[in-house]
Scaffold this motif. Sequence first.
Motif, PDB file in Angstrom:
ATOM      1  N   SER A 326       1.026  -1.222   0.143  1.00 42.50           N
ATOM      2  CA  SER A 326      -0.029  -0.009  -0.148  1.00 42.50           C
ATOM      3  C   SER A 326       0.866   1.253  -0.007  1.00 42.50           C
ATOM      4  O   SER A 326       2.055   1.026   0.278  1.00 42.50           O
ATOM      5  CB  SER A 326      -1.028  -0.050   1.243  1.00 42.50           C
ATOM      6  N   LEU A 327       0.112   2.548  -0.408  1.00 42.58           N
ATOM      7  CA  LEU A 327       0.643   3.735  -0.346  1.00 42.58           C
ATOM      8  C   LEU A 327      -0.453   4.568   0.474  1.00 42.58           C
ATOM      9  O   LEU A 327      -1.544   4.502  -0.358  1.00 42.58           O
ATOM     10  CB  LEU A 327       1.214   4.257  -1.620  1.00 42.58           C
ATOM     11  N   ASN A 328      -0.211   5.070   1.601  1.00 38.96           N
ATOM     12  CA  ASN A 328      -1.173   6.157   2.068  1.00 38.96           C
ATOM     13  C   ASN A 328      -0.437   7.514   2.286  1.00 38.96           C
ATOM     14  O   ASN A 328       0.664   7.731   2.695  1.00 38.96           O
ATOM     15  CB  ASN A 328      -1.389   5.414   3.484  1.00 38.96           C
ATOM     16  N   ALA A 329      -1.191   8.272   1.981  1.00 36.78           N
ATOM     17  CA  ALA A 329      -0.760   9.847   1.912  1.00 36.78           C
ATOM     18  C   ALA A 329      -1.877  10.676   3.020  1.00 36.78           C
ATOM     19  O   ALA A 329      -2.882  10.587   2.700  1.00 36.78           O
ATOM     20  CB  ALA A 329      -0.687  10.506   0.523  1.00 36.78           C
ATOM     21  N   ALA A 330      -1.031  11.401   3.969  1.00 38.21           N
ATOM     22  CA  ALA A 330      -2.029  12.167   4.784  1.00 38.21           C
ATOM     23  C   ALA A 330      -1.168  13.572   4.715  1.00 38.21           C
ATOM     24  O   ALA A 330      -0.264  13.608   5.712  1.00 38.21           O
ATOM     25  CB  ALA A 330      -2.203  11.469   6.085  1.00 38.21           C
ATOM     26  N   ILE A 331      -1.282  14.571   3.880  1.00 33.13           N
ATOM     27  CA  ILE A 331      -0.498  15.668   3.634  1.00 33.13           C
ATOM     28  C   ILE A 331      -1.450  16.760   4.144  1.00 33.13           C
ATOM     29  O   ILE A 331      -2.360  17.240   3.480  1.00 33.13           O
ATOM     30  CB  ILE A 331       0.017  15.998   2.412  1.00 33.13           C
ATOM     31  N   LEU A 374       5.383  12.865  -3.744  1.00 33.24           N
ATOM     32  CA  LEU A 374       5.299  11.380  -4.049  1.00 33.24           C
ATOM     33  C   LEU A 374       6.543  10.658  -4.575  1.00 33.24           C
ATOM     34  O   LEU A 374       6.635   9.367  -4.168  1.00 33.24           O
ATOM     35  CB  LEU A 374       4.128  10.946  -5.109  1.00 33.24           C
ATOM     36  N   ALA A 375       7.370  11.298  -5.280  1.00 31.69           N
ATOM     37  CA  ALA A 375       8.347  10.909  -5.784  1.00 31.69           C
ATOM     38  C   ALA A 375       9.850  10.893  -4.563  1.00 31.69           C
ATOM     39  O   ALA A 375      10.860  10.571  -4.798  1.00 31.69           O
ATOM     40  CB  ALA A 375       9.091  11.662  -7.009  1.00 31.69           C
ATOM     41  N   GLY A 376       9.511  11.575  -3.525  1.00 33.27           N
ATOM     42  CA  GLY A 376      10.195  11.641  -2.182  1.00 33.27           C
ATOM     43  C   GLY A 376      11.369  12.551  -2.376  1.00 33.27           C
ATOM     44  O   GLY A 376      12.236  12.674  -1.939  1.00 33.27           O
ATOM     45  N   ILE A 377      11.156  13.575  -3.350  1.00 28.03           N
ATOM     46  CA  ILE A 377      12.126  14.703  -3.491  1.00 28.03           C
ATOM     47  C   ILE A 377      11.934  15.649  -2.511  1.00 28.03           C
ATOM     48  O   ILE A 377      12.916  16.087  -1.809  1.00 28.03           O
ATOM     49  CB  ILE A 377      11.841  15.256  -4.943  1.00 28.03           C
ATOM     50  N   TRP A 378      10.751  16.018  -2.283  1.00 28.18           N
ATOM     51  CA  TRP A 378      10.361  17.018  -0.969  1.00 28.18           C
ATOM     52  C   TRP A 378       9.680  16.147  -0.010  1.00 28.18           C
ATOM     53  O   TRP A 378       8.942  15.047  -0.220  1.00 28.18           O
ATOM     54  CB  TRP A 378       9.391  18.211  -1.606  1.00 28.18           C
ATOM     55  N   VAL A 379       9.673  16.734   1.241  1.00 30.58           N
ATOM     56  CA  VAL A 379       9.193  16.038   2.451  1.00 30.58           C
ATOM     57  C   VAL A 379       8.017  17.032   2.881  1.00 30.58           C
ATOM     58  O   VAL A 379       8.253  18.274   2.927  1.00 30.58           O
ATOM     59  CB  VAL A 379      10.067  15.798   3.535  1.00 30.58           C
ATOM     60  N   PRO A 380       6.744  16.398   3.175  1.00 33.71           N
ATOM     61  CA  PRO A 380       5.703  17.391   3.656  1.00 33.71           C
ATOM     62  C   PRO A 380       6.078  17.849   5.023  1.00 33.71           C
ATOM     63  O   PRO A 380       6.593  17.320   5.721  1.00 33.71           O
ATOM     64  CB  PRO A 380       4.589  16.348   4.001  1.00 33.71           C
ATOM     65  N   GLN A 381       5.556  19.010   5.249  1.00 33.26           N
ATOM     66  CA  GLN A 381       5.782  19.923   6.339  1.00 33.26           C
ATOM     67  C   GLN A 381       5.135  19.606   7.627  1.00 33.26           C
ATOM     68  O   GLN A 381       5.638  19.348   8.496  1.00 33.26           O
ATOM     69  CB  GLN A 381       5.727  21.622   6.135  1.00 33.26           C
ATOM     70  N   ARG A 382       3.900  19.195   7.234  1.00 37.23           N
ATOM     71  CA  ARG A 382       3.007  18.435   8.007  1.00 37.23           C
ATOM     72  C   ARG A 382       2.265  17.041   7.471  1.00 37.23           C
ATOM     73  O   ARG A 382       1.734  17.596   6.339  1.00 37.23           O
ATOM     74  CB  ARG A 382       2.127  19.357   8.814  1.00 37.23           C
ATOM     75  N   GLY A 383       2.428  15.930   8.016  1.00 35.14           N
ATOM     76  CA  GLY A 383       2.005  14.866   7.394  1.00 35.14           C
ATOM     77  C   GLY A 383       3.277  14.066   6.843  1.00 35.14           C
ATOM     78  O   GLY A 383       4.215  14.177   7.121  1.00 35.14           O
ATOM     79  N   ALA A 384       2.680  12.949   6.290  1.00 31.41           N
ATOM     80  CA  ALA A 384       3.488  12.005   5.658  1.00 31.41           C
ATOM     81  C   ALA A 384       2.944  11.030   4.549  1.00 31.41           C
ATOM     82  O   ALA A 384       1.825  10.879   4.421  1.00 31.41           O
ATOM     83  CB  ALA A 384       4.025  10.890   6.750  1.00 31.41           C
ATOM     84  N   ARG A 386       3.301   7.133   3.287  1.00 31.26           N
ATOM     85  CA  ARG A 386       3.873   5.815   3.829  1.00 31.26           C
ATOM     86  C   ARG A 386       3.641   4.738   2.719  1.00 31.26           C
ATOM     87  O   ARG A 386       2.639   4.572   2.014  1.00 31.26           O
ATOM     88  CB  ARG A 386       3.047   5.474   5.132  1.00 31.26           C
ATOM     89  N   LEU A 387       4.838   4.037   2.945  1.00 33.21           N
ATOM     90  CA  LEU A 387       4.861   2.753   1.973  1.00 33.21           C
ATOM     91  C   LEU A 387       4.762   1.496   3.048  1.00 33.21           C
ATOM     92  O   LEU A 387       5.620   1.424   3.673  1.00 33.21           O
ATOM     93  CB  LEU A 387       6.181   2.792   1.220  1.00 33.21           C
ATOM     94  N   ASP A 388       3.762   0.788   2.716  1.00 34.31           N
ATOM     95  CA  ASP A 388       3.380  -0.074   3.702  1.00 34.31           C
ATOM     96  C   ASP A 388       3.522   0.294   5.065  1.00 34.31           C
ATOM     97  O   ASP A 388       4.250  -0.457   5.968  1.00 34.31           O
ATOM     98  CB  ASP A 388       4.373  -1.508   3.464  1.00 34.31           C
ATOM     99  N   GLY A 389       3.162   1.340   5.548  1.00 38.55           N
ATOM    100  CA  GLY A 389       2.966   1.952   6.923  1.00 38.55           C
ATOM    101  C   GLY A 389       4.008   2.343   7.428  1.00 38.55           C
ATOM    102  O   GLY A 389       4.395   3.297   8.333  1.00 38.55           O
ATOM    103  N   THR A 390       5.431   2.737   6.444  1.00 34.94           N
ATOM    104  CA  THR A 390       6.686   3.245   7.032  1.00 34.94           C
ATOM    105  C   THR A 390       6.549   4.528   6.298  1.00 34.94           C
ATOM    106  O   THR A 390       6.666   4.706   4.919  1.00 34.94           O
ATOM    107  CB  THR A 390       7.942   2.631   6.441  1.00 34.94           C
ATOM    108  N   PRO A 391       6.715   5.762   6.956  1.00 35.57           N
ATOM    109  CA  PRO A 391       6.877   7.191   5.972  1.00 35.57           C
ATOM    110  C   PRO A 391       8.326   7.091   5.217  1.00 35.57           C
ATOM    111  O   PRO A 391       9.157   6.350   5.390  1.00 35.57           O
ATOM    112  CB  PRO A 391       7.168   8.061   7.221  1.00 35.57           C
ATOM    113  N   MET A 392       8.021   7.761   4.069  1.00 28.07           N
ATOM    114  CA  MET A 392       8.988   7.918   3.110  1.00 28.07           C
ATOM    115  C   MET A 392      10.268   8.254   3.656  1.00 28.07           C
ATOM    116  O   MET A 392      11.393   7.909   3.251  1.00 28.07           O
ATOM    117  CB  MET A 392       8.605   8.394   1.707  1.00 28.07           C
TER     118      MET A 392
END
Length: 581
Positions: A326-331, A374-384, A386-392
Amino acid sequence: MFQKKSTVTSSWRALRPGFTAIGFFSLTLNVLMLAGPLYMLQVYDRVLTSQNVDTLIALTVLLGGVFVVTGLLDLIRMRILARLGARFELQVGAPILQASVRRRVQGKPPAENPAADVNGLRDFISGPALIAFFDAPWIPLYLGVLYLLHPYLGALGLAGALLLTLMALINNARSSDVMQDASRARARADSLFTSSEQNAELVHAMGMTGDLARRWTALQHDAHHLKSRVADRLAGFSVMSKTIRMALQSGMLGLGAALAVAGEATAGVMIAATIVLARALAPIDQLIGQWRTFLAARGSYKSLRALSETYPAPDKRLAMPRPQISLNAAIAQAGPPLAKNATIGGIEFGLSAGDVVAVIGHSGSGKSTLARMLAGIWVPQRGAIRLDGTPMDKWDPEELGRLIGYLPQEVQLFDGTIRENIARFSTSIDDARVLAAAVSADVHGLISSLPDGYATEIGNGFHLSGGQRQRIALARALYNDPFVLVLDEPNSDLDGQGELALRTAIRAASARGAITFVMTHRPSTLEAVNKVLTLNKGMQSGFGDKEDILRPRQPGQVAPSKSPQLAARSPQQPMEQGAAQ
């Protein structure tokens, strides 16, 4: 707080054993350099008085042998320095490149050229300026010899050395800041020149050539003005120091003659003292001549050290298993690293392996920003994310990169072969995976038709069309079967055949379990997706199955996605308007 040691500092310190050897050779060379003054002392005080030719021959042969040894030692010293310079460049070059990439990823444009700084330091280590620094500590040796010849001669030599050293320090204080300003001004001019050349077609088409040329001339004028100030100061100092050195040598000769007349010294002492003084002042003379090189090297060292300290290599992280589920986004809030305000927010969705999502929205809605997240270039300021539950951001960047396939809007291929570009310049290229990626992107036939096939060098005058570059870049994104595939306007330069190949590649990636994001406004691409995410002014306005989000509605019917953008579209309007970027 503990701070990592700078890569540049560590690499410089790693050269200490080599510098120690250079110091030993410099000591030996400076001791052997005393053979010339001693030879003159013996010739004037012994040979000329005794008229003994045999003694002259013996002394001359001995001096010739010393000169041979001196030449060999000097050659060895120069060869060691050349290798130390190359070693420093190899040790620091790759970390500096990585730090420069991290800096650009964080949104800060370079104010200088790190590659030029690395090359400048290499040349400084290998050049004559550093030799002068190794010879300078032995100036007291020559001053001591002068003192042994006569205290007055030693005092004159010491006064001259101190005067020239003081002048050098004053000159450094007056010139260093101006030279740094000149370097920055020159860097701005070079940057404009490079960007104008890289965008030559745009510049020509929009009639900007003359204006940019005038702008470059103005920047160059500022740079030359500052450089002229530095050159004038250095030239004035060089002339003044040269005049003082000539006066000191003449003064030493005159003082020696006066001591000889008074019976406190011999003619040999007079000549030897003049030669010793010249040798004592030689390192200072070399430092004065190489002062600009020294200032440039010091500026390069500071710039590289600041770069490596500000953008250090991340710590090695625990290896994670390859995600498969899975991939879950909460930005809640995100944007470019240096942006004062967030550009996207309120984004939340979950996907399973094999899902294909079309991200649609008007221009400026935040699609490209989300793509970078989504490509992991930038990181959300608030939120994450996750790939299989692990933040990128908990993954090791190198390992995460192998899980990501990214095709940006602006396609860039690198100097190298097509094979190397598709394989992302991996140290161990899997040709079977290169071929599989090329076939998936339907670019194998195109590559095979080239004279050198996959060994075709990109660059060096070889030209690919925009569509060809985009399809090769798609193959690069597909290489090694990434789990997350992010395609930002992947069909902007594709024809009908290319779009068909793109949809086929997306379906194949979905079949093997990849999660694919397609930032698009073309309805043809939507045929290969099963979910749609809509953005409106940086906020998520809808997410769900494609049929629910894009289902035609009767007038007044509320859209299942609650999307203001799609709710405003009537059933008779074409999809491009509802999904326009």
